[in-house]
Design a protein around this motif. Structure first.
Motif, PDB file in Angstrom:
ATOM      1  N   VAL A 127      53.969  53.977  70.223  1.00 17.81           N
ATOM      2  CA  VAL A 127      52.650  53.350  70.155  1.00 17.81           C
ATOM      3  C   VAL A 127      52.366  52.920  68.713  1.00 17.81           C
ATOM      4  N   LEU A 128      52.663  53.783  67.776  1.00 18.68           N
ATOM      5  CA  LEU A 128      52.463  53.469  66.367  1.00 18.68           C
ATOM      6  C   LEU A 128      53.338  52.278  65.951  1.00 18.68           C
ATOM      7  N   ALA A 129      54.566  52.237  66.400  1.00 18.26           N
ATOM      8  CA  ALA A 129      55.467  51.129  66.083  1.00 18.26           C
ATOM      9  C   ALA A 129      54.941  49.811  66.652  1.00 18.26           C
ATOM     10  N   SER A 130      54.372  49.855  67.847  1.00 18.49           N
ATOM     11  CA  SER A 130      53.844  48.618  68.443  1.00 18.49           C
ATOM     12  C   SER A 130      52.590  48.149  67.707  1.00 18.49           C
ATOM     13  N   ILE A 131      51.759  49.068  67.229  1.00 17.63           N
ATOM     14  CA  ILE A 131      50.583  48.683  66.437  1.00 17.63           C
ATOM     15  C   ILE A 131      51.018  48.044  65.121  1.00 17.63           C
ATOM     16  N   ILE A 132      52.005  48.636  64.487  1.00 13.37           N
ATOM     17  CA  ILE A 132      52.525  48.082  63.225  1.00 13.37           C
ATOM     18  C   ILE A 132      53.082  46.685  63.453  1.00 13.37           C
ATOM     19  N   GLU A 133      53.826  46.491  64.505  1.00 14.39           N
ATOM     20  CA  GLU A 133      54.407  45.185  64.813  1.00 14.39           C
ATOM     21  C   GLU A 133      53.316  44.138  65.063  1.00 14.39           C
ATOM     22  N   ALA A 134      52.271  44.530  65.776  1.00 14.24           N
ATOM     23  CA  ALA A 134      51.151  43.607  66.031  1.00 14.24           C
ATOM     24  C   ALA A 134      50.474  43.216  64.728  1.00 14.24           C
ATOM     25  N   ARG A 135      50.291  44.168  63.828  1.00 12.02           N
ATOM     26  CA  ARG A 135      49.661  43.878  62.533  1.00 12.02           C
ATOM     27  C   ARG A 135      50.554  42.975  61.677  1.00 12.02           C
ATOM     28  N   LYS A 136      51.853  43.153  61.764  1.00  7.53           N
ATOM     29  CA  LYS A 136      52.779  42.274  61.034  1.00  7.53           C
ATOM     30  C   LYS A 136      52.672  40.836  61.543  1.00  7.53           C
ATOM     31  N   GLN A 137      52.547  40.671  62.851  1.00  7.78           N
ATOM     32  CA  GLN A 137      52.385  39.332  63.425  1.00  7.78           C
ATOM     33  C   GLN A 137      51.055  38.712  63.001  1.00  7.78           C
ATOM     34  N   ASP A 138      50.007  39.519  62.977  1.00 12.24           N
ATOM     35  CA  ASP A 138      48.699  39.035  62.501  1.00 12.24           C
ATOM     36  C   ASP A 138      48.799  38.578  61.050  1.00 12.24           C
ATOM     37  N   TYR A 139      49.511  39.347  60.238  1.00 12.93           N
ATOM     38  CA  TYR A 139      49.674  39.008  58.825  1.00 12.93           C
ATOM     39  C   TYR A 139      50.431  37.687  58.657  1.00 12.93           C
ATOM     40  N   GLN A 140      51.480  37.471  59.442  1.00  9.97           N
ATOM     41  CA  GLN A 140      52.229  36.215  59.374  1.00  9.97           C
ATOM     42  C   GLN A 140      51.327  35.029  59.697  1.00  9.97           C
TER      43      GLN A 140
END
Length: 155
Positions: A12-25
């Motif tokens: 779950v934590l990994a998926s939240i981090i990935e979503a935030r990385k996409q938002d940042y891009q």
């Protein structure tokens, strides 16, 4: 989403981090004006040309190094015209690398880098603005002529 960390599983934590990385891009490709004075500027705005503050009376011809695009190898700065976006004291270390000239995106005639350049006789164009800075960022070699207040592309 506020959740206690000890209750999150690794996936779950990994998926939240990935979503935030996409938002940042996504946010990296959004460009807004430096000053928003009306709501329409969120959708469309014009970049204005700025008049650079030329420091000194020197003229230099040389290769360009844009520190925003470089890999941080400061040994390659000697004899180069260095481009930086800010004109603050955090870049004082540049003066220890025998640079040939300096161009900044932001800053004024009384900025730290303008004063330091004047002190050591370094040709500089301070506060060239976004438009000119972006176009110069694509250049390999240029001439910075402070007495004539010109920046000329060289082939």
């Amino acid at each position: 989403m506020r959740v206690k960390l000890n209750t999150l599983s690794h996936s779950v934590l990994a998926s939240i981090i990935e979503a935030r990385k996409q938002d940042y891009q996504l946010t990296k490709v959004i460009e807004l004006p430096s000053l928003i004075s009306k709501p329409e500027q969120f959708f469309s705005f014009e970049r204005y040309s700025s008049q650079p503050n030329f420091v000194g009376i020197g003229k230099v011809l040389g290769d360009v190094v844009n520190l925003s695009n470089s890999n941080g190898n400061s040994s390659l700065l000697s004899g180069k015209i260095v481009m930086i976006s800010q004109a603050d004291p955090g870049y004082d270390w540049l003066f220890g690398h025998d640079i040939a000239g300096l161009i900044t995106q932001y800053g004024g005639a009384n900025s730290h880098m303008a004063i330091r350049s004047a002190e050591i006789g370094l040709p500089a164009a301070i506060g060239v603005g976004e438009k000119l800075f972006d176009s110069l960022s694509q250049v390999q070699r240029l001439e910075l002529d402070c007495i004539n207040q010109t920046i000329r592309l060289v082939d």
